[in-house]
Design a protein around this motif. Structure first.
Motif, PDB file in Angstrom:
ATOM      1  N   MET A 247       0.789  -1.166  -0.055  1.00 16.91           N
ATOM      2  CA  MET A 247       0.068  -0.017  -0.031  1.00 16.91           C
ATOM      3  C   MET A 247       0.871   1.101  -0.011  1.00 16.91           C
ATOM      4  O   MET A 247       0.723   2.218  -0.707  1.00 16.91           O
ATOM      5  CB  MET A 247      -0.916   0.081   1.289  1.00 16.91           C
ATOM      6  CG  MET A 247      -1.764   1.163   1.404  1.00 16.91           C
ATOM      7  SD  MET A 247      -2.643   1.112   2.944  1.00 16.91           S
ATOM      8  CE  MET A 247      -1.248   1.256   4.117  1.00 16.91           C
TER       9      MET A 247
ATOM     10  N   ILE B  27      -0.562   0.584 -10.732  1.00 19.06           N
ATOM     11  CA  ILE B  27      -1.179  -0.107  -9.708  1.00 19.06           C
ATOM     12  C   ILE B  27      -2.121  -1.466  -9.993  1.00 19.06           C
ATOM     13  O   ILE B  27      -1.990  -2.522  -9.343  1.00 19.06           O
ATOM     14  CB  ILE B  27      -2.215   0.853  -8.876  1.00 19.06           C
ATOM     15  CG1 ILE B  27      -1.314   1.717  -8.015  1.00 19.06           C
ATOM     16  CG2 ILE B  27      -3.168  -0.121  -7.748  1.00 19.06           C
ATOM     17  CD1 ILE B  27      -2.081   2.777  -7.301  1.00 19.06           C
ATOM     18  N   PHE B  28      -2.757  -1.368 -11.249  1.00 19.04           N
ATOM     19  CA  PHE B  28      -3.499  -2.400 -11.527  1.00 19.04           C
ATOM     20  C   PHE B  28      -2.801  -3.509 -12.304  1.00 19.04           C
ATOM     21  O   PHE B  28      -3.043  -4.518 -12.369  1.00 19.04           O
ATOM     22  CB  PHE B  28      -4.570  -1.991 -12.329  1.00 19.04           C
ATOM     23  CG  PHE B  28      -5.923  -1.611 -11.414  1.00 19.04           C
ATOM     24  CD1 PHE B  28      -6.313  -2.441 -10.719  1.00 19.04           C
ATOM     25  CD2 PHE B  28      -6.240  -0.296 -11.468  1.00 19.04           C
ATOM     26  CE1 PHE B  28      -7.476  -2.192 -10.042  1.00 19.04           C
ATOM     27  CE2 PHE B  28      -7.035  -0.100 -10.596  1.00 19.04           C
ATOM     28  CZ  PHE B  28      -7.987  -0.914 -10.055  1.00 19.04           C
TER      29      PHE B  28
ATOM     30  N   THR C 218      -0.161  -5.813 -11.604  1.00 17.61           N
ATOM     31  CA  THR C 218       0.461  -6.269 -10.309  1.00 17.61           C
ATOM     32  C   THR C 218       1.809  -7.039 -10.467  1.00 17.61           C
ATOM     33  O   THR C 218       2.403  -7.221  -9.586  1.00 17.61           O
ATOM     34  CB  THR C 218      -0.602  -7.344  -9.891  1.00 17.61           C
ATOM     35  OG1 THR C 218      -1.139  -8.088 -10.713  1.00 17.61           O
ATOM     36  CG2 THR C 218      -1.544  -6.487  -8.756  1.00 17.61           C
ATOM     37  N   ARG C 219       2.126  -6.788 -11.879  1.00 15.18           N
ATOM     38  CA  ARG C 219       3.527  -7.527 -12.192  1.00 15.18           C
ATOM     39  C   ARG C 219       4.562  -6.462 -11.537  1.00 15.18           C
ATOM     40  O   ARG C 219       5.676  -6.750 -11.362  1.00 15.18           O
ATOM     41  CB  ARG C 219       3.799  -7.861 -13.495  1.00 15.18           C
ATOM     42  CG  ARG C 219       2.996  -9.132 -13.850  1.00 15.18           C
ATOM     43  CD  ARG C 219       3.615 -10.178 -14.674  1.00 15.18           C
ATOM     44  NE  ARG C 219       2.911 -11.328 -14.653  1.00 15.18           N
ATOM     45  CZ  ARG C 219       2.133 -11.657 -15.564  1.00 15.18           C
ATOM     46  NH1 ARG C 219       1.826 -10.764 -16.545  1.00 15.18           N
ATOM     47  NH2 ARG C 219       1.530 -12.861 -15.368  1.00 15.18           N
TER      48      ARG C 219
ATOM     49  N   GLN D  59      -6.415   5.793  -7.854  1.00 12.20           N
ATOM     50  CA  GLN D  59      -6.135   4.704  -6.698  1.00 12.20           C
ATOM     51  C   GLN D  59      -4.938   5.101  -6.084  1.00 12.20           C
ATOM     52  O   GLN D  59      -4.548   4.919  -4.889  1.00 12.20           O
ATOM     53  CB  GLN D  59      -5.549   3.397  -7.640  1.00 12.20           C
ATOM     54  CG  GLN D  59      -6.591   2.972  -8.302  1.00 12.20           C
ATOM     55  CD  GLN D  59      -7.571   2.300  -7.388  1.00 12.20           C
ATOM     56  OE1 GLN D  59      -7.151   1.853  -6.385  1.00 12.20           O
ATOM     57  NE2 GLN D  59      -8.922   2.164  -7.660  1.00 12.20           N
TER      58      GLN D  59
ATOM     59  N   MET E  93      -4.318   4.996  -1.948  1.00 13.12           N
ATOM     60  CA  MET E  93      -2.887   4.539  -1.512  1.00 13.12           C
ATOM     61  C   MET E  93      -2.392   5.567  -0.442  1.00 13.12           C
ATOM     62  O   MET E  93      -1.870   5.086   0.753  1.00 13.12           O
ATOM     63  CB  MET E  93      -2.095   3.793  -2.400  1.00 13.12           C
ATOM     64  CG  MET E  93      -2.680   2.964  -3.249  1.00 13.12           C
ATOM     65  SD  MET E  93      -3.082   1.269  -2.217  1.00 13.12           S
ATOM     66  CE  MET E  93      -4.070   0.720  -3.418  1.00 13.12           C
TER      67      MET E  93
END
Lengths: 246, 300
Positions: free
Chosen positions: A1, A12-13, A15-16, A211, A215
């Motif tokens: 986070m 952020i989306f 995730t790699r 996002q 965070m």
């Protein structure tokens, strides 16, 4: 986070990506700029409401717990049972009628409408009733014999139960910080909202919700909790260990 | 000073100390509870005077399949959360005790941190973890194991595991902390004596440790159970106040909220809220009595 607060929406989306590409304080800037939410205000609300709940609940429960823990009187078991009932029926369950009732009291959209109901803690009553039984009887007896008033006696045993007070105060502070249903129902305007409510509302506000700002807000929102926890940790541990051993 | 005195003969000092708590309790707990009871007996009129309808809402609930669904969901949610988080907490607590002395403090500290995160924020984070295609859980666990991606939040089969994982993640640390304190507080001589007498590890755990820490476990059970039954924030953020696909994530408090604020029926909403109590009491009896029954034979 915490890492997420430095990333862009796309990152952020995906995730790699674990580390953000660019370390930028940009989103913290946006957070404080008030573009999405009045962050200082919500943080201040959260801190104010949670601290007053923590202190209020501790003081109220300690005072009542002291009487229940150190005296035998008729009706004592009734009071203890009442405490158990409060544990079993937490405020979330009566959130709806509480909302109606707080409205009737004129505390709608008022921080007091959240803070005051939050000061009732059945767990606190039971906890302190037991804690004060751990205090050596002689000590209390001596104080009473010397003619100290009840209030003086209570204050004089305060230092002995300090770790317990801190432990409970902290736990209640955390619960107050986490509260969702009741603040959501009672605090309506944006100026009065607490942090979790604002963040959740921000998330739901649009599909393209920021996002990284979320965070960043969450990260900063954790700081007071972790700081307090670090400060209370030794007390918390000694209190729990003593309590469990008894 | 007489040790036993009547409630009404209490001197003013004592009354002064005890009264504020019970005053607050009366105003902010008992009154809403009573009002809720009354509300649940009234009709769902939004405007104008509601009329008294008796137990109509409760009778309707008995025939409401969504209600039964939410009861079942909440019970499954509570039981799974309790089993996993207390089981894991016991493991972690033992693990921490086995680790180096200097590491124990920081480890316990680190475990509690997820519990400090507000459930609302946690749910936001978990949206990323559970995300249909790109979520962390899919990317790092499911795909490497060779399974197809799981759409955690919209596949009815996976919604319940998702909210259970979230709750377990949140509570395990705290429970570990409690249990660690309980384990540290065990009297050493009993354990040492058992070890010298050649009692094996499993027996020592089952017959000595568990009964010794059982009060703490009972406390954890009750705490978790009440929290699970009052759970709202987590599933509210994950599903935006709905029950998720097929109502698979519909919990009792969410249902009460829906009835009252989405459906506009304060009366039936209050009835749902209050109907949580008997379920909670039943579960409470279940989770406190079953261990007692199990350990009846184990007592030395």
């Amino acid at each position: 986070m915490a890492l997420g607060s430095f990333k862009s929406n796309i990152e952020i989306f995906n995730t790699r990506v674990f580390w953000p590409n660019e370390w930028t304080g940009h989103y913290f800037g946006i957070l404080f700029s008030g573009e999405y939410l009045n962050f200082e205000r919500t943080l201040f609300n959260s801190i104010g409401i949670s601290i007053s709940q923590g202190i209020g609940a501790t003081v109220l429960a300690a005072m009542a717990g002291y009487i229940i823990g150190t005296y035998q009187f008729r009706g004592r078991m009734t009071l203890v049972t009442l405490g158990c009932m409060v544990v079993l029926i937490p405020a979330q369950m009566v959130a709806l009628p509480l909302f109606v009732w707080v409205n009737a009291l004129g505390l709608f959209d008022n921080p007091l409408g959240v803070a005051l109901p939050g000061m009732v803690s059945g767990l606190g009553l039971l906890f302190f009733a037991r804690v004060f039984r751990l205090v050596p009887k002689e000590l209390i007896e001596v104080a009473r014999m010397e003619g100290a008033s009840e209030w003086r006696t209570f204050l004089s045993v305060f230092p002995l139960v300090r770790p317990f007070l801190i432990a409970f105060g902290f736990a209640h502070f955390v619960l107050a910080w986490h509260a969702h249903v009741i603040p959501m129902l009672i605090l309506h305007s944006e100026e009065a909202r607490t942090l979790p409510i604002s963040l959740a509302a921000l998330y739901g506000s649009s599909l393209n919700s920021p996002q990284a700002v979320l965070m960043a807000g969450s990260t900063i929102g954790m700081i007071p909790l972790i700081t307090l926890f670090a400060m209370a940790y030794p007390q918390l541990k000694s209190a729990l260990q003593e309590f469990v051993a008894s | 000073m007489p040790r036993y005195s009547g409630f009404f003969r209490i001197n003013l000092g004592r009354l002064f100390l005890a009264a504020p708590f019970f005053l607050f309790l009366l105003v902010f707990w008992a009154t809403p509870l009573g009002e809720g009871l009354l509300l649940s007996l009234e009709s769902d009129t939004l405007w104008g005077e509601p009329s008294f309808v008796g137990f109509k809402h409760y009778k309707e609930l008995l025939q409401d399949s969504r209600y039964w669904h939410s009861v079942a969901n909440t019970s499954v949610f509570a039981l799974c959360t309790i089993t996993f988080s207390i089981g894991l907490a016991l493991l972690f607590a033992h693990g921490i005790r086995l680790s180096l002395k200097g590491l124990q403090g920081p480890l316990a500290f680190a475990l509690v941190v997820p519990g400090l995160c507000p459930p609302t924020v946690l749910a936001l984070l978990f949206l990323l973890v559970f995300h249909g295609k790109e979520g962390l859980l899919n990317r790092w666990l499911i795909e490497p194991l060779g399974f197809g991606t799981v759409n955690w939040l919209s596949d009815p089969n996976f919604i319940m595991p998702a909210i259970v994982i979230q709750a377990v993640w949140r509570w395990t640390g705290f429970m570990t902390f409690f249990l660690l304190c309980a384990l540290n507080a065990r009297p050493r001589d009993v354990l040492d004596a058992a070890a010298i007498d050649g009692v094996n590890i499993w027996q020592r755990f089952y017959k000595i440790t568990l009964p010794l820490i059982s009060p703490t476990i009972t406390f954890c059970l009750i705490y978790l159970l009440v929290d699970c039954f009052a759970q709202f924030a987590g599933s509210y953020v994950l599903f935006g106040g709905s029950g998720g696909a097929n109502d698979s994530g519909l919990l009792l408090v969410t249902y009460a909220y829906q009835k009252a604020f989405v459906g506009g029926g304060f009366g039936s909403g209050a009835a749902v809220s209050l109907s949580i109590l008997p379920w909670l009491a039943g579960m409470l009896i279940l989770v406190t009595l079953v261990p007692r029954y199990l350990w009846k034979g184990a007592r030395m």
